[in-house]
Design a protein around this motif. Sequence first.
Motif, PDB file in Angstrom:
ATOM      1  N   GLU A 155     113.858 -33.884  39.597  1.00  0.00           N
ATOM      2  CA  GLU A 155     112.444 -34.252  39.152  1.00  0.00           C
ATOM      3  C   GLU A 155     111.318 -34.901  40.441  1.00  0.00           C
ATOM      4  OE1 GLU A 155     109.082 -32.934  37.176  1.00  0.00           O
ATOM      5  OE2 GLU A 155     111.167 -32.174  36.840  1.00  0.00           O
ATOM      6  N   MET A 156     112.423 -35.927  40.699  1.00  0.00           N
ATOM      7  CA  MET A 156     111.700 -36.660  42.076  1.00  0.00           C
ATOM      8  C   MET A 156     111.048 -35.684  42.963  1.00  0.00           C
ATOM      9  SD  MET A 156     111.211 -39.861  41.979  1.00  0.00           S
ATOM     10  CE  MET A 156     111.057 -40.126  43.623  1.00  0.00           C
ATOM     11  N   MET A 157     111.878 -34.760  43.418  1.00  0.00           N
ATOM     12  CA  MET A 157     111.838 -33.727  44.478  1.00  0.00           C
ATOM     13  C   MET A 157     110.603 -33.085  44.239  1.00  0.00           C
ATOM     14  SD  MET A 157     114.425 -33.791  47.200  1.00  0.00           S
ATOM     15  CE  MET A 157     115.560 -33.057  46.571  1.00  0.00           C
ATOM     16  N   ILE A 158     110.861 -32.444  42.957  1.00  0.00           N
ATOM     17  CA  ILE A 158     109.796 -31.550  42.636  1.00  0.00           C
ATOM     18  C   ILE A 158     108.466 -32.176  42.652  1.00  0.00           C
ATOM     19  CG2 ILE A 158     108.920 -30.388  40.507  1.00  0.00           C
ATOM     20  CD1 ILE A 158     111.651 -29.380  39.969  1.00  0.00           C
ATOM     21  N   ARG A 159     108.278 -33.538  42.185  1.00  0.00           N
ATOM     22  CA  ARG A 159     107.048 -34.183  42.217  1.00  0.00           C
ATOM     23  C   ARG A 159     106.586 -34.441  43.550  1.00  0.00           C
ATOM     24  NH1 ARG A 159     105.908 -39.196  43.201  1.00  0.00           N
ATOM     25  NH2 ARG A 159     103.890 -40.103  42.175  1.00  0.00           N
ATOM     26  N   ASP A 160     107.457 -34.725  44.531  1.00  0.00           N
ATOM     27  CA  ASP A 160     106.803 -34.829  45.959  1.00  0.00           C
ATOM     28  C   ASP A 160     106.528 -33.283  46.505  1.00  0.00           C
ATOM     29  OD1 ASP A 160     107.884 -37.191  45.600  1.00  0.00           O
ATOM     30  OD2 ASP A 160     109.265 -37.256  47.159  1.00  0.00           O
ATOM     31  N   LEU A 161     107.118 -32.327  46.315  1.00  0.00           N
ATOM     32  CA  LEU A 161     106.835 -31.062  46.871  1.00  0.00           C
ATOM     33  C   LEU A 161     105.385 -30.530  45.982  1.00  0.00           C
ATOM     34  CD1 LEU A 161     110.034 -28.970  46.489  1.00  0.00           C
ATOM     35  CD2 LEU A 161     108.572 -29.858  48.616  1.00  0.00           C
ATOM     36  N   VAL A 162     105.216 -30.767  44.782  1.00  0.00           N
ATOM     37  CA  VAL A 162     104.099 -30.330  44.095  1.00  0.00           C
ATOM     38  C   VAL A 162     103.066 -31.142  44.661  1.00  0.00           C
ATOM     39  CG1 VAL A 162     102.858 -30.359  41.989  1.00  0.00           C
ATOM     40  CG2 VAL A 162     105.152 -29.697  41.925  1.00  0.00           C
ATOM     41  N   LEU A 163     103.026 -32.426  45.138  1.00  0.00           N
ATOM     42  CA  LEU A 163     101.924 -33.216  45.227  1.00  0.00           C
ATOM     43  C   LEU A 163     101.505 -32.796  46.853  1.00  0.00           C
ATOM     44  CD1 LEU A 163     103.009 -36.818  44.129  1.00  0.00           C
ATOM     45  CD2 LEU A 163     101.185 -35.013  43.089  1.00  0.00           C
ATOM     46  N   ILE A 164     102.767 -32.259  47.621  1.00  0.00           N
ATOM     47  CA  ILE A 164     102.348 -31.911  48.987  1.00  0.00           C
ATOM     48  C   ILE A 164     101.460 -30.772  48.973  1.00  0.00           C
ATOM     49  CG2 ILE A 164     103.654 -30.766  51.004  1.00  0.00           C
ATOM     50  CD1 ILE A 164     105.711 -32.493  50.582  1.00  0.00           C
ATOM     51  N   LYS A 165     101.992 -29.919  47.903  1.00  0.00           N
ATOM     52  CA  LYS A 165     101.233 -28.656  47.848  1.00  0.00           C
ATOM     53  C   LYS A 165      99.742 -28.844  47.226  1.00  0.00           C
ATOM     54  CE  LYS A 165     104.676 -26.386  48.839  1.00  0.00           C
ATOM     55  NZ  LYS A 165     104.926 -25.774  50.503  1.00  0.00           N
ATOM     56  N   LEU A 166      99.492 -29.705  46.420  1.00  0.00           N
ATOM     57  CA  LEU A 166      98.200 -29.836  45.696  1.00  0.00           C
ATOM     58  C   LEU A 166      97.322 -30.606  46.988  1.00  0.00           C
ATOM     59  CD1 LEU A 166      99.120 -30.967  42.160  1.00  0.00           C
ATOM     60  CD2 LEU A 166      97.496 -29.148  42.913  1.00  0.00           C
ATOM     61  N   GLN A 167      97.956 -31.468  47.744  1.00  0.00           N
ATOM     62  CA  GLN A 167      97.240 -32.081  48.919  1.00  0.00           C
ATOM     63  C   GLN A 167      96.635 -30.937  49.750  1.00  0.00           C
ATOM     64  OE1 GLN A 167      96.343 -35.215  49.234  1.00  0.00           O
ATOM     65  NE2 GLN A 167      95.793 -35.339  51.601  1.00  0.00           N
ATOM     66  N   ALA A 168      97.576 -30.025  50.068  1.00  0.00           N
ATOM     67  CA  ALA A 168      97.207 -28.897  50.786  1.00  0.00           C
ATOM     68  C   ALA A 168      95.931 -28.350  50.451  1.00  0.00           C
ATOM     69  CB  ALA A 168      98.483 -28.138  51.134  1.00  0.00           C
ATOM     70  N   VAL A 169      95.643 -28.041  49.153  1.00  0.00           N
ATOM     71  CA  VAL A 169      94.484 -27.553  48.667  1.00  0.00           C
ATOM     72  C   VAL A 169      93.564 -28.390  48.393  1.00  0.00           C
ATOM     73  CG1 VAL A 169      95.569 -25.473  47.934  1.00  0.00           C
ATOM     74  CG2 VAL A 169      95.505 -27.227  46.413  1.00  0.00           C
ATOM     75  N   GLY A 170      93.706 -29.607  48.469  1.00  0.00           N
ATOM     76  CA  GLY A 170      92.873 -30.701  48.182  1.00  0.00           C
ATOM     77  C   GLY A 170      92.670 -31.165  46.759  1.00  0.00           C
ATOM     78  N   LEU A 171      93.583 -30.896  45.898  1.00  0.00           N
ATOM     79  CA  LEU A 171      93.314 -31.045  44.475  1.00  0.00           C
ATOM     80  C   LEU A 171      94.484 -32.106  43.894  1.00  0.00           C
ATOM     81  CD1 LEU A 171      92.419 -27.469  43.036  1.00  0.00           C
ATOM     82  CD2 LEU A 171      91.174 -29.638  43.530  1.00  0.00           C
ATOM     83  N   ARG A 172      95.036 -32.830  44.667  1.00  0.00           N
ATOM     84  CA  ARG A 172      96.062 -33.882  44.178  1.00  0.00           C
ATOM     85  C   ARG A 172      95.552 -34.541  43.042  1.00  0.00           C
ATOM     86  NH1 ARG A 172      97.596 -38.778  46.208  1.00  0.00           N
ATOM     87  NH2 ARG A 172      95.889 -38.229  47.984  1.00  0.00           N
ATOM     88  N   GLY A 173      94.182 -35.212  43.363  1.00  0.00           N
ATOM     89  CA  GLY A 173      93.474 -35.577  42.003  1.00  0.00           C
ATOM     90  C   GLY A 173      93.337 -35.040  40.982  1.00  0.00           C
ATOM     91  N   ALA A 174      93.490 -33.870  40.872  1.00  0.00           N
ATOM     92  CA  ALA A 174      93.294 -33.207  39.660  1.00  0.00           C
ATOM     93  C   ALA A 174      94.661 -32.726  38.870  1.00  0.00           C
ATOM     94  CB  ALA A 174      92.498 -31.862  39.880  1.00  0.00           C
ATOM     95  N   ARG A 175      95.839 -33.194  39.260  1.00  0.00           N
ATOM     96  CA  ARG A 175      97.028 -32.876  38.807  1.00  0.00           C
ATOM     97  C   ARG A 175      97.224 -33.032  37.309  1.00  0.00           C
ATOM     98  NH1 ARG A 175     100.561 -38.114  40.772  1.00  0.00           N
ATOM     99  NH2 ARG A 175      98.539 -38.830  41.734  1.00  0.00           N
ATOM    100  N   ASP A 176      96.458 -33.889  36.623  1.00  0.00           N
ATOM    101  CA  ASP A 176      96.624 -34.198  35.283  1.00  0.00           C
ATOM    102  C   ASP A 176      95.724 -33.135  34.312  1.00  0.00           C
ATOM    103  OD1 ASP A 176      98.798 -35.501  35.457  1.00  0.00           O
ATOM    104  OD2 ASP A 176      97.446 -37.240  35.642  1.00  0.00           O
ATOM    105  N   LEU A 177      94.772 -32.490  34.998  1.00  0.00           N
ATOM    106  CA  LEU A 177      93.918 -31.671  34.154  1.00  0.00           C
ATOM    107  C   LEU A 177      94.540 -30.455  33.833  1.00  0.00           C
ATOM    108  CD1 LEU A 177      90.795 -31.825  36.455  1.00  0.00           C
ATOM    109  CD2 LEU A 177      91.272 -33.121  34.534  1.00  0.00           C
ATOM    110  N   MET A 178      93.859 -29.855  32.575  1.00  0.00           N
ATOM    111  CA  MET A 178      94.554 -28.421  32.081  1.00  0.00           C
ATOM    112  C   MET A 178      93.683 -27.520  32.746  1.00  0.00           C
ATOM    113  SD  MET A 178      97.105 -29.292  30.068  1.00  0.00           S
ATOM    114  CE  MET A 178      97.224 -27.808  29.185  1.00  0.00           C
ATOM    115  N   PRO A 179      94.114 -26.323  32.754  1.00  0.00           N
ATOM    116  CA  PRO A 179      93.410 -25.325  33.512  1.00  0.00           C
ATOM    117  C   PRO A 179      92.145 -25.001  32.852  1.00  0.00           C
ATOM    118  CG  PRO A 179      95.659 -24.459  33.177  1.00  0.00           C
ATOM    119  CD  PRO A 179      95.419 -25.814  32.461  1.00  0.00           C
ATOM    120  N   SER A 180      91.846 -25.292  31.609  1.00  0.00           N
ATOM    121  CA  SER A 180      90.554 -24.929  30.941  1.00  0.00           C
ATOM    122  C   SER A 180      89.588 -25.879  31.541  1.00  0.00           C
ATOM    123  CB  SER A 180      90.614 -25.049  29.388  1.00  0.00           C
ATOM    124  OG  SER A 180      91.236 -26.177  29.146  1.00  0.00           O
TER     125      SER A 180
END
Lengths: 309, 261, 157
Positions: A155-180
Motif C-alpha cells: 500500500e505504501m508504494m501504491i500511495r507513492d505511485l498514485v501521488l506521482i501520477k496525480l502530481q503530474a496532472v496537477g490534482l494531488r490536492g484533490a485526492r480525497d474528492l469523490m468524482p461527483s
Amino acid sequence: MKREHSIQIKVLSASGYFEHGVNLRTMPDSGWLRMVGSMLDGSSLVEIRGLRFGYSGRMIFNEVDIDIQRGKVTAIMGPSGTGKTTLLRLIGGQEYPSSGTIRVDGANVPELSRNNLYQLRKRMGMLFQSGALLTDLNVFDNVAFPLREHTDLPEMMIRDLVLIKLQAVGLRGARDLMPSALSGGMARRVALARAIALDPMMMMYDEPFSGQDPISMGVLVKLIRELNDALGMTTIIVSHDVNETASIADYLYLLSEGKVVEHGTPERLRQSGSEWTRQFLEGLPDGPVPFHYPAPDFAEELLQVSASQ
Amino acid sequence: MITQLQHLGAWALKRFERLGRSHLFLFHVSAGLGELLTRPGLVIQQIFAIGVLSLPIILVAGLFVGMVLALQLYNTMVNFGAEQSLGPVVALSLVRELGPVVTALLFAGRAGSALAAEIGLMKATEQLSSMEMMAVDPMRRIIAPRLVGGALSLPLLAAMFSAIGVSGGFMVATGLLGVDSNAYWSQMQANVDLFDDIANGVIKSIVFGVVVTWIAVFEGYDAAPTSEGVARATTRTVVNGSLAVLGLDFILTALMFGDNG
Amino acid sequence: MRQSRAVEIWVGVFVALGFSALLMLAMKVSSITSYIDNKGYQISAAFENIGGLTVRAPVRIAGVRIGRVSDIRFDSDTFQAIVSMRIDAQYNHLPLDSSASILTDGLLGENYIGLEPGGDEESLKEGDRIEITQSALVLEKLIGQFLFSRSQGGASK
C-alpha cells in the motif's frame, strides 16, 4: 511554468521507481526505456490494414489503412459520426472488424486470445470522453485502481505511485474528492492520471477537448503533449477540435465516410489542395459537405403543399 | 395482417435473442467465479450493499406478515376449534411459501432494481468500458461478486423473514388471541419437518436469490447506455424478477410438495 | 481494495443474524431433535386400514409423543398396510403385548398411532411387530354401521 512542469515529470518517471526499489518484473517497462527505444526505431506501433467494419448494414470503415508512429502524437480527425471512437475501440479489442488487420506492437488484436488481449491492454491507456471514473471510489482510489488490480505492490508504494501520477496532472490536492465533486476538466485529468498509472506504451484519447472551457482545454493540450514526450509514449488522439489537435499533433489522418481522405503533417494538410480538407480544417459552413441535408427542391416543395391544400 | 405477423415474428425473435444472451451472460460470469475465492472482499462489499441494506424492509415486512397471518388464520380456525394448530399453520405458510416468495419479491424491488440501475449507469457512463481498457474484466470484477452476494444474501434474508414472522405470529397469538404459548411451539415442532419444509424453503430461496440477482445484473449489463435505457432496465428487473419468482415458485412447489398428499 | 471496517462488521452481523434465524427455524419451529437422536428402535404393525395416516405422523402413548411413523407399505399377500414406527430410545420398556390403534387428533385433526400398553414382562425391541391392532375409524363406515344398527334395532322392537 511550462518548463518546470515537464522537468518534474521527466525526473519522476525516469528515476521514481528505482528510488523506491520496485521490482521491475511487477511494473511494466518504464517510460524512459521505451523513449530510448522509440528514438532508435521509427517504426509503426499500430498498423491498420484493409480495415472494414460496419453495424447492421451501415459501413463505418471501408478499406482503411492507418499507421501510428512510435513516440509520435497522431491525431485522427473527421466529422461527427465517422466512427473515430469506434476506431479506438477496435484498436483496444473491444470491437471486432469484419475484415482487415489491426497490429499493435506486432500482434494482430482481433486474433488475440482473451489473456493476450488483456496483457496488451495493460500496456494501453485510454482516456474516455466522459472520463469514466468509477463513481463509488474517490480520486485516489480511482488512480490506484489499475495498480491494485494488476500488481501486488504494498500500500505504501501504491500511495507513492498514485501521488506521482496525480502530481503530474496537477490534482494531488484533490485526492480525497469523490468524482461527483469534480468539474469535467478535473475528472478528465484524474482519468488521465489513472490511464497512465501502469505506464502504458500508448495512450488513446477520445475527444479529449470536447466540452472544455478554454483553461482546462489548454491544460489538457499541454498535458497530452508533455506526457507523450516525457514518458516516451505513443499517442493517438481522436478529435474534431481542429486547432487544439493540430497544435500538438505530429501527424494527422482525416477520415470521412469510412475512408481516409488525406493524411500528413499538419503543415502539409493546411496547404492541401483538397476542397474537403480545406472545408474541414477551416470550418467552412458550406462546401463539398453541403449545408443542407439532401432534400427535394425547396421552392418546389412549398408549392406542392399549397397545391395539395 | 402481414405486418402484424412480422411484428409477432420480430417480437418472438427478440425474446429468444434476449433469452440466449442472458444465458450466455450467465455462462461468462460463471467463468469468473473461481477468481472470487481469492478476493472475498469484493463479495463482502456486495453482501453489504445487497443484503444488509435490504435488512430493514425484510424484517419489518416479516414481522407484519407473521402478525397478520396469525390474526387472519385464527378467525377462521377458531370456528373449527382448531386454534391450537395456529402455530404450525403460520409456520408452514411462512417457511414454505411466504418467506422465500415475499422476501424474493421485496428483494427484486429493493436490491434488484438498485443493482440494475447501478450497473446500467456504469455502462452508460463508460465505466465498464474503461475497466475493460484497463484490462480488468467487468464480468469478474463487477458482475460476479454481485451475483454471488445476491445469491448468498437472499436465503439469509428469507430465513430472517420466516423467523421474525413466526415470532410475530407468536406475539399476536399468545398476547392478543390467548393461544397457549406451549401449544403454539409444540404443535409447530410436531408438524414442521426440518427437511421437507425448512430445507425446501431454503432451497427455494437459494434458487430465487440466484435468479433475481441474475436478472438484475443482466438487465443492467444489457441496458441501452442512456438514462432511458437504465430506467427501462430497472423496471424490467422488478417486473421480470417478480414474474420469475412466482413462476418458479409454482414449479418448485409442485416438485417438492407435490407428492405429499 | 481497502475494506471499511464498518462494512465488515455489518456483514458479520448480517450473516450471524441469518444463521441464527436458520437455527431458530431448525430448533424451535421444526423438531431437529427427532433427527439428532435417531438412535431409537424400529417396530412395526399391520393394519386393515390406515385411513389418513401419513409418514411422520406421531406415535403416542398416553398422549405423549414417543416416536414417528417412518414408513408405510402395502403387503400384497395379506392385503394389509405395514406401518413402521421409530420409537425414541428412551421409551424402551413398552410391553411386548401392547396394542396399536389409529386415532384422530380431534374431529378434523391429523391421524396418529396410539399405543395401549399391555401387561407383558418382556419389552418391544428392534424389529418386533405389534400383534394387536385396530384400524382407523373411517367415517363413512361408521355412519353406515350406525344406520344399520338403528334399523336392526327398530325391526326387533
